[in-house]
Design a protein around this motif. Structure first.
Motif, mmCIF file in Angstrom:
data_model
loop_
_atom_site.group_PDB
_atom_site.id
_atom_site.type_symbol
_atom_site.label_atom_id
_atom_site.label_comp_id
_atom_site.label_asym_id
_atom_site.label_seq_id
_atom_site.Cartn_x
_atom_site.Cartn_y
_atom_site.Cartn_z
ATOM 1 N N ILE A 57 0.939 -1.083 -0.227
ATOM 2 C CA ILE A 57 -0.133 0.043 0.098
ATOM 3 C C ILE A 57 0.978 1.249 0.029
ATOM 4 C CG2 ILE A 57 -0.109 0.355 2.514
ATOM 5 C CD1 ILE A 57 -3.098 1.031 2.045
ATOM 6 N N LYS A 58 2.080 1.012 0.521
ATOM 7 C CA LYS A 58 2.872 2.473 0.566
ATOM 8 C C LYS A 58 3.452 2.668 -0.742
ATOM 9 C CE LYS A 58 6.496 4.388 3.605
ATOM 10 N NZ LYS A 58 7.291 4.208 4.754
ATOM 11 N N ASP A 59 3.755 1.281 -1.465
ATOM 12 C CA ASP A 59 4.296 1.756 -2.870
ATOM 13 C C ASP A 59 3.220 2.477 -3.791
ATOM 14 O OD1 ASP A 59 6.534 0.263 -2.286
ATOM 15 O OD2 ASP A 59 5.707 -1.490 -2.940
ATOM 16 N N VAL A 60 1.898 2.037 -3.620
ATOM 17 C CA VAL A 60 0.870 2.711 -4.211
ATOM 18 C C VAL A 60 0.657 4.217 -3.820
ATOM 19 C CG1 VAL A 60 -1.724 2.823 -4.514
ATOM 20 C CG2 VAL A 60 -0.569 0.720 -4.219
ATOM 21 N N ALA A 61 0.742 4.423 -2.601
ATOM 22 C CA ALA A 61 0.761 5.903 -2.090
ATOM 23 C C ALA A 61 2.019 6.744 -2.764
ATOM 24 C CB ALA A 61 0.871 5.936 -0.755
ATOM 25 N N VAL A 62 3.161 6.213 -2.571
ATOM 26 C CA VAL A 62 4.369 6.862 -3.270
ATOM 27 C C VAL A 62 3.993 7.212 -5.044
ATOM 28 C CG1 VAL A 62 6.682 6.779 -3.895
ATOM 29 C CG2 VAL A 62 5.934 6.146 -1.808
ATOM 30 N N ALA A 63 3.774 6.143 -5.506
ATOM 31 C CA ALA A 63 3.530 6.346 -7.033
ATOM 32 C C ALA A 63 2.184 7.274 -7.274
ATOM 33 C CB ALA A 63 3.242 5.055 -7.664
ATOM 34 N N ALA A 64 1.298 7.251 -6.544
ATOM 35 C CA ALA A 64 0.139 8.042 -6.502
ATOM 36 C C ALA A 64 0.226 9.721 -6.241
ATOM 37 C CB ALA A 64 -1.182 7.516 -6.230
ATOM 38 N N GLY A 65 1.471 9.706 -5.390
ATOM 39 C CA GLY A 65 1.678 11.107 -4.740
ATOM 40 C C GLY A 65 0.744 11.474 -3.887
ATOM 41 N N VAL A 66 0.098 10.323 -3.021
ATOM 42 C CA VAL A 66 -1.024 10.811 -1.860
ATOM 43 C C VAL A 66 -0.122 9.749 -0.574
ATOM 44 C CG1 VAL A 66 -2.670 10.880 -3.340
ATOM 45 C CG2 VAL A 66 -2.480 8.702 -2.380
ATOM 46 N N GLY A 67 -0.908 10.289 0.436
ATOM 47 C CA GLY A 67 -0.521 9.460 1.747
ATOM 48 C C GLY A 67 -1.238 7.879 1.658
ATOM 49 N N VAL A 68 -0.558 7.102 2.528
ATOM 50 C CA VAL A 68 -1.296 5.941 2.766
ATOM 51 C C VAL A 68 -2.535 5.957 3.226
ATOM 52 C CG1 VAL A 68 -1.057 3.751 4.329
ATOM 53 C CG2 VAL A 68 1.204 4.938 3.192
ATOM 54 N N ALA A 69 -2.849 6.774 4.018
ATOM 55 C CA ALA A 69 -4.269 6.974 4.532
ATOM 56 C C ALA A 69 -5.338 7.228 3.550
ATOM 57 C CB ALA A 69 -4.409 8.013 5.638
ATOM 58 N N THR A 70 -4.935 7.979 2.623
ATOM 59 C CA THR A 70 -5.578 8.356 1.341
ATOM 60 C C THR A 70 -5.874 7.128 0.415
ATOM 61 O OG1 THR A 70 -5.002 10.447 1.089
ATOM 62 C CG2 THR A 70 -5.930 9.778 -0.934
ATOM 63 N N VAL A 71 -4.941 6.145 0.252
ATOM 64 C CA VAL A 71 -5.051 5.057 -0.485
ATOM 65 C C VAL A 71 -5.903 4.218 0.176
ATOM 66 C CG1 VAL A 71 -3.854 2.913 -1.392
ATOM 67 C CG2 VAL A 71 -2.616 5.303 -1.629
ATOM 68 N N SER A 72 -5.839 3.975 1.580
ATOM 69 C CA SER A 72 -6.593 3.190 2.480
ATOM 70 C C SER A 72 -8.090 3.516 2.189
ATOM 71 C CB SER A 72 -6.407 3.236 3.989
ATOM 72 O OG SER A 72 -6.785 2.414 4.715
ATOM 73 N N ARG A 73 -8.248 4.847 2.301
ATOM 74 C CA ARG A 73 -9.635 5.252 2.162
ATOM 75 C C ARG A 73 -10.355 4.965 0.936
ATOM 76 N NH1 ARG A 73 -8.129 9.902 5.090
ATOM 77 N NH2 ARG A 73 -7.750 11.166 2.872
ATOM 78 N N VAL A 74 -9.652 5.162 -0.366
ATOM 79 C CA VAL A 74 -9.951 4.890 -1.645
ATOM 80 C C VAL A 74 -10.305 3.420 -1.725
ATOM 81 C CG1 VAL A 74 -9.427 4.711 -3.860
ATOM 82 C CG2 VAL A 74 -8.702 6.856 -2.726
ATOM 83 N N ASP A 117 -1.094 7.142 8.606
ATOM 84 C CA ASP A 117 -0.080 6.208 7.973
ATOM 85 C C ASP A 117 -0.071 4.996 8.549
ATOM 86 O OD1 ASP A 117 0.371 8.128 5.972
ATOM 87 O OD2 ASP A 117 2.089 8.708 6.802
ATOM 88 N N MET A 118 0.218 5.075 10.064
ATOM 89 C CA MET A 118 0.277 3.782 10.763
ATOM 90 C C MET A 118 -0.860 3.020 10.583
ATOM 91 S SD MET A 118 2.631 5.153 14.161
ATOM 92 C CE MET A 118 3.106 3.551 14.358
ATOM 93 N N ILE A 119 -2.063 3.459 10.714
ATOM 94 C CA ILE A 119 -3.438 2.753 10.632
ATOM 95 C C ILE A 119 -3.478 1.863 9.252
ATOM 96 C CG2 ILE A 119 -5.783 3.005 10.359
ATOM 97 C CD1 ILE A 119 -5.703 5.297 12.025
ATOM 98 N N GLY A 120 -2.885 2.586 8.150
ATOM 99 C CA GLY A 120 -2.800 1.958 6.793
ATOM 100 C C GLY A 120 -1.739 0.905 6.648
ATOM 101 N N MET A 121 -0.541 0.961 7.472
ATOM 102 C CA MET A 121 0.307 0.049 7.354
ATOM 103 C C MET A 121 -0.137 -1.213 8.510
ATOM 104 S SD MET A 121 4.005 1.849 7.890
ATOM 105 C CE MET A 121 3.745 3.046 9.159
ATOM 106 N N LEU A 122 -0.674 -0.920 9.540
ATOM 107 C CA LEU A 122 -1.408 -1.893 10.150
ATOM 108 C C LEU A 122 -2.318 -2.720 9.672
ATOM 109 C CD1 LEU A 122 -1.787 -0.180 13.661
ATOM 110 C CD2 LEU A 122 -0.269 -2.255 13.089
ATOM 111 N N LEU A 123 -3.357 -2.163 8.618
ATOM 112 C CA LEU A 123 -4.302 -2.690 7.816
ATOM 113 C C LEU A 123 -3.459 -3.588 6.904
ATOM 114 C CD1 LEU A 123 -6.791 0.154 7.331
ATOM 115 C CD2 LEU A 123 -7.119 -1.908 8.396
ATOM 116 N N GLU A 124 -2.508 -3.177 6.341
ATOM 117 C CA GLU A 124 -1.948 -3.816 5.135
ATOM 118 C C GLU A 124 -1.133 -5.115 5.702
ATOM 119 O OE1 GLU A 124 0.516 -4.932 1.785
ATOM 120 O OE2 GLU A 124 -0.921 -3.375 2.118
ATOM 121 N N GLN A 125 -0.694 -4.828 7.140
ATOM 122 C CA GLN A 125 -0.295 -6.292 7.778
ATOM 123 C C GLN A 125 -1.351 -7.189 8.425
ATOM 124 O OE1 GLN A 125 2.343 -4.854 10.750
ATOM 125 N NE2 GLN A 125 3.454 -3.282 9.104
#
Length: 377
Positions: free
Chosen positions: A7-24, A108-116
């Motif tokens: 999810i962090k790779d997607v966030a970096v490539a899209a130019g947004v935060g991990v939380a935004t990717v998680s919400r989408v 960001d930490m919520i997104g990473m915990l979801l990823e894990q």
């Protein structure tokens, strides 16, 4: 073997935060352009959102997360000890994280915990309710401790943040009345009192919480100081202390001198600056209620630097009973809250399974009188 996109790779490539990717990816709020960009990048990187959502719904991976603003804060250390003790007894691993009180870092930490695929989370929240929507929609079991997420309001809030959707269970013989607790949790105003926060009537999160009875603790401290003859009492607060500030305003009564309600931003330097500024701008104040142990420490240091004697020149009450409070000269009068018990009870709540909705818990506070308060001369 090619590494799977995260999810962090997607966030970096899209130019947004991990939380935004998680919400989408969990169906949360985002602008159409942002949603389209995130979904396009996720498809391009062959990112599979099952780790974010379906894994949580279909299988339990075990383990719980714990997010606190500051691991060096003694109270949060006590809370963490309680969580870890309960988790050990249940054989559950704990992923511990410090958000620094920063809502973006928390998201960001919520997104990473979801990823894990961490499926249970205890948090002392720093962000607003929107920060927590992705975790709730993904099926994560969340319990808040110590406080609630900030509720946005069109007008500057005059009271505390929102309470839990379920009614709290109050414990302890020194409990406030049921109507008091309803007011504390923003469900309805106490009789002949204004609502602590009108915005708290609309709560988007259905999340239980384990909190201390801030209202009763602050009210008892103000009554004690008033009994000693103090009229100009100040409140020194920090992030997450809106409920305590609202309880202070209610306890001192109208009209409230807003110059005596001062907030720092969370760091020790900011707390010291707030305390020092308060003492210098209002030499007429005679007592201070510090909203947390970092602020209490700052008040002690600032008073010492300004040659203010405690309690002869200024009386001091601190929220939180920490080991160094009794070692001060004089020892500090404190509003004690059960940090370790709060953590243990939060872990018990998050570990319970089944379809029955869990109720929040309000734990009692205690005013411990030592030597930092004296009569107003």
């Amino acid at each position: 073997m090619e590494k799977r996109a995260t999810i962090k790779d997607v966030a970096v490539a899209a130019g947004v935060g991990v939380a935004t990717v998680s919400r989408v990816l969990s169906g949360g709020s985002a602008s159409p352009a942002t949603r389209e960009r995130v979904l396009a990048v996720a498809a391009q990187l062959d990112y599979r959102p099952s780790a974010l959502g379906r894994n949580l719904r279909q299988r339990r991976t075990g383990g719980m997360g714990l997010l606190v603003p500051d691991l060096t804060d003694t109270f949060y250390g006590q809370l963490a000890e309680g969580v870890l003790a309960c988790a050990r007894s249940a054989g559950e691993p704990v992923v511990l994280g410090s958000t620094g009180g920063d809502p973006e870092q928390e998201a960001d930490m919520i997104g990473m915990l979801l990823e894990q695929s961490v499926d249970r989370l205890i948090a002392v929240p720093s962000g607003d309710a929107e920060t927590w929507v992705p975790a709730i929609r993904a099926g994560m079991t969340v319990v808040f401790a110590d406080r609630f997420p900030v509720e946005p309001s069109p007008e500057p809030p005059a009271g505390p943040t929102a309470g839990p959707a379920a009614g709290p269970v109050h414990e302890g013989s020194g409990a406030a009345s049921v109507s008091d607790l309803m007011a504390l949790d923003g469900i309805a105003p106490a009789p002949q009192a204004r609502p602590l926060d009108a915005a708290s009537q609309a709560r988007p999160l259905d999340v239980p919480a384990v909190v201390a009875d801030d209202r009763a603790g602050i009210r008892t401290a103000v009554r004690y100081l008033r009994g000693l003859g103090h009229k100009r009492i100040a409140f020194l607060g920090g992030p997450g202390h809106d409920r305590r500030a609202a309880a202070f305003r209610e306890a001192v009564g109208a009209p409230v001198d807003e110059e005596l309600v001062v907030f720092g931003t969370g760091s020790r330097d900011s707390a010291y600056a707030a305390a020092s500024g308060l003492f210098q701008s209002r030499p007429d104040l005679s007592a201070v209620v510090a909203g947390g142990n970092v602020l209490g420490e700052a008040a002690v240091l600032a008073a010492r630097e300004l040659d203010l004697r405690v309690p002869k020149d200024v009386s001091l009450v601190m929220y939180d009973d920490v080991p160094w409070a009794e070692l001060c000269s004089p020892p500090l009068t404190v509003i004690a809250q059960p940090g370790r018990d709060m953590g243990y009870r939060a872990a018990e709540l998050v570990l319970r399974t089944g379809g029955r909705k869990q109720r929040g818990v309000v734990l009692p506070t205690e005013l411990i009188i030592r030597g930092s308060c004296g009569p107003r001369r």
